[in-house]
Design a protein around this motif. Structure first.
Motif, PDB file in Angstrom:
ATOM      1  N   UNK A   1       6.503  59.192  -0.638  1.00 33.13           N
ATOM      2  CA  UNK A   1       5.592  59.437   0.479  1.00 33.13           C
ATOM      3  C   UNK A   1       4.471  60.393   0.082  1.00 33.13           C
TER       4      UNK A   1
ATOM      5  N   UNK B   1      -8.444  53.866   7.684  1.00 30.57           N
ATOM      6  CA  UNK B   1      -7.340  53.668   8.613  1.00 30.57           C
ATOM      7  C   UNK B   1      -6.013  54.080   7.966  1.00 30.57           C
ATOM      8  N   UNK B   2      -5.813  53.673   6.721  1.00 36.54           N
ATOM      9  CA  UNK B   2      -4.593  54.047   6.009  1.00 36.54           C
ATOM     10  C   UNK B   2      -4.483  55.566   5.908  1.00 36.54           C
TER      11      UNK B   2
ATOM     12  N   UNK C   1      -5.797  57.783   7.895  1.00 36.81           N
ATOM     13  CA  UNK C   1      -5.539  58.337   9.236  1.00 36.81           C
ATOM     14  C   UNK C   1      -4.079  58.210   9.595  1.00 36.81           C
ATOM     15  N   UNK C   2      -3.500  57.039   9.347  1.00 39.71           N
ATOM     16  CA  UNK C   2      -2.121  56.784   9.773  1.00 39.71           C
ATOM     17  C   UNK C   2      -1.124  57.604   8.961  1.00 39.71           C
ATOM     18  N   UNK C   3      -1.401  57.788   7.667  1.00 39.21           N
ATOM     19  CA  UNK C   3      -0.443  58.493   6.817  1.00 39.21           C
ATOM     20  C   UNK C   3      -0.564  60.011   6.893  1.00 39.21           C
ATOM     21  N   UNK C   4      -1.741  60.508   7.226  1.00 32.19           N
ATOM     22  CA  UNK C   4      -1.934  61.960   7.261  1.00 32.19           C
ATOM     23  C   UNK C   4      -1.051  62.581   8.345  1.00 32.19           C
ATOM     24  N   UNK C   5      -0.311  63.647   8.016  1.00 28.97           N
ATOM     25  CA  UNK C   5       0.541  64.271   9.032  1.00 28.97           C
ATOM     26  C   UNK C   5      -0.270  64.647  10.266  1.00 28.97           C
ATOM     27  N   UNK C   6       0.281  64.315  11.422  1.00 31.31           N
ATOM     28  CA  UNK C   6      -0.438  64.535  12.667  1.00 31.31           C
ATOM     29  C   UNK C   6      -0.285  65.953  13.180  1.00 31.31           C
ATOM     30  N   UNK C   7      -1.091  66.282  14.175  1.00 25.64           N
ATOM     31  CA  UNK C   7      -1.038  67.610  14.765  1.00 25.64           C
ATOM     32  C   UNK C   7      -0.250  67.572  16.070  1.00 25.64           C
ATOM     33  N   UNK C   8       0.161  68.753  16.495  1.00 27.88           N
ATOM     34  CA  UNK C   8       0.893  68.845  17.751  1.00 27.88           C
ATOM     35  C   UNK C   8       0.068  69.644  18.751  1.00 27.88           C
TER      36      UNK C   8
END
Lengths: 136, 154
Positions: A38, A60-61, A63-70
């Motif tokens: 990963x 897009x790839x 964006x989807x793979x980057x760890x998201x924020x809370x």
């Protein structure tokens, strides 16, 4: 083990694509994902995103793979689930491969189809959110 | 929204701002399998659903029935399927990005932009994975009272 686009870009520079293409990056990312590497997939996605800012698939790839924020949000309160969890412990086994919705000590709906359970919940207009579970 | 902590870390710094009860699985479940169920509300699902907390899984995984709902609003990583290894074997599916909400009994609910794997073939339960979700939050459990505490990283 790195390969392909990852190998060629070990000393990464935005100006130095060394002939890598968006397609080669996306292929390398796929290989890394399928191997459960990963961190490597994310690193490749970051590099590709810098090199190809206008390529929709690459962006897009990334964006989807980057760890998201809370962030905190309002609402979404649930009641104490002790009664519901106790019901699940004692009874869920009887509903194998079904969706169950439990509120307090009672079963509200059960069905092999999630859509049917959601329809029943919508019609019931409950004041509190039941807990939904798939009995695997 | 300014978050008030309900659990403090070292030096009195905030650790958790929300708390929810969790369900632990029966003792008959093999000890190598995940044991904690936590409520999560993915995307537009109208109520929370129980999902297993699994730090050994890279991505969240949801059942096909939930996946069908999420695919309508979550962003796919690619136009074609990828074959991923999971604890139940290899499955074809796609990675998606979308919001997962953690409802609370106390404190403040939290929403995280998560990466989830959706496969029409998935035969198992719902899972909350590490790189795609859990790595983006602080969390702790109190097994004496089955409470799951969570908070923001930053």
């Amino acid at each position: 083990m790195k390969s392909g686009a990852a190998l060629r870009l070990d000393s990464f520079s935005p100006d130095d694509s060394q002939g890598a293409t968006p397609e080669s990056f996306l292929a390398e990312i796929r290989v890394a994902l399928e191997a459960n590497r990963v961190a490597e997939a994310l690193d490749l996605a970051k590099r590709a995103a810098v090199l190809f800012p206008d390529h929709a698939d690459v962006q897009r790839t990334h964006r989807v793979l980057t760890p998201g924020r809370s962030h905190s949000i309002p609402g979404h309160r649930i009641p104490d689930r002790r009664d519901s969890f106790q019901w699940i412990r004692e009874n869920a086994e009887r509903y194998k491969r079904q969706w169950i919705a439990v509120l307090g000590p009672s079963l509200v709906a059960a069905s092999p189809e999630l859509e049917e359970v959601l329809r029943i919940l919508q019609e019931a207009k409950l004041e509190e959110a039941p807990v939904l579970m798939f009995v695997a | 929204m300014h978050s008030l902590p309900i659990l403090f870390g070292k030096g009195g710094r905030p650790f958790a701002t929300g708390m929810a009860p969790y369900l632990d699985r029966s003792p008959e479940v093999p000890p190598t399998d995940p044991r904690i169920y936590l409520e999560v509300q993915p995307g537009t699902l109208p109520c929370p659903v129980l999902a297993l907390v699994d730090t050994a899984a890279p991505w969240c995984i949801f059942t096909p029935a939930i996946g069908k709902i999420l695919q309508e609003s979550f962003e796919p990583e690619s136009k074609s399927d990828v074959r991923l290894s999971t604890r139940l074997g290899w499955y074809w599916g796609r990675l998606y990005r979308g919001p997962l909400t953690f409802p609370v009994l106390e404190g403040e609910p939290m929403e995280i932009d998560a990466t989830v794997f959706l496969s029409a073939e998935w035969p198992g339960d719902n899972f909350l994975g590490y790189e795609g979700l859990l790595q983006r939050m602080r969390f702790a459990i109190d097994p004496r009272v089955n409470r799951f505490y969570f908070g923001h990283l930053e």
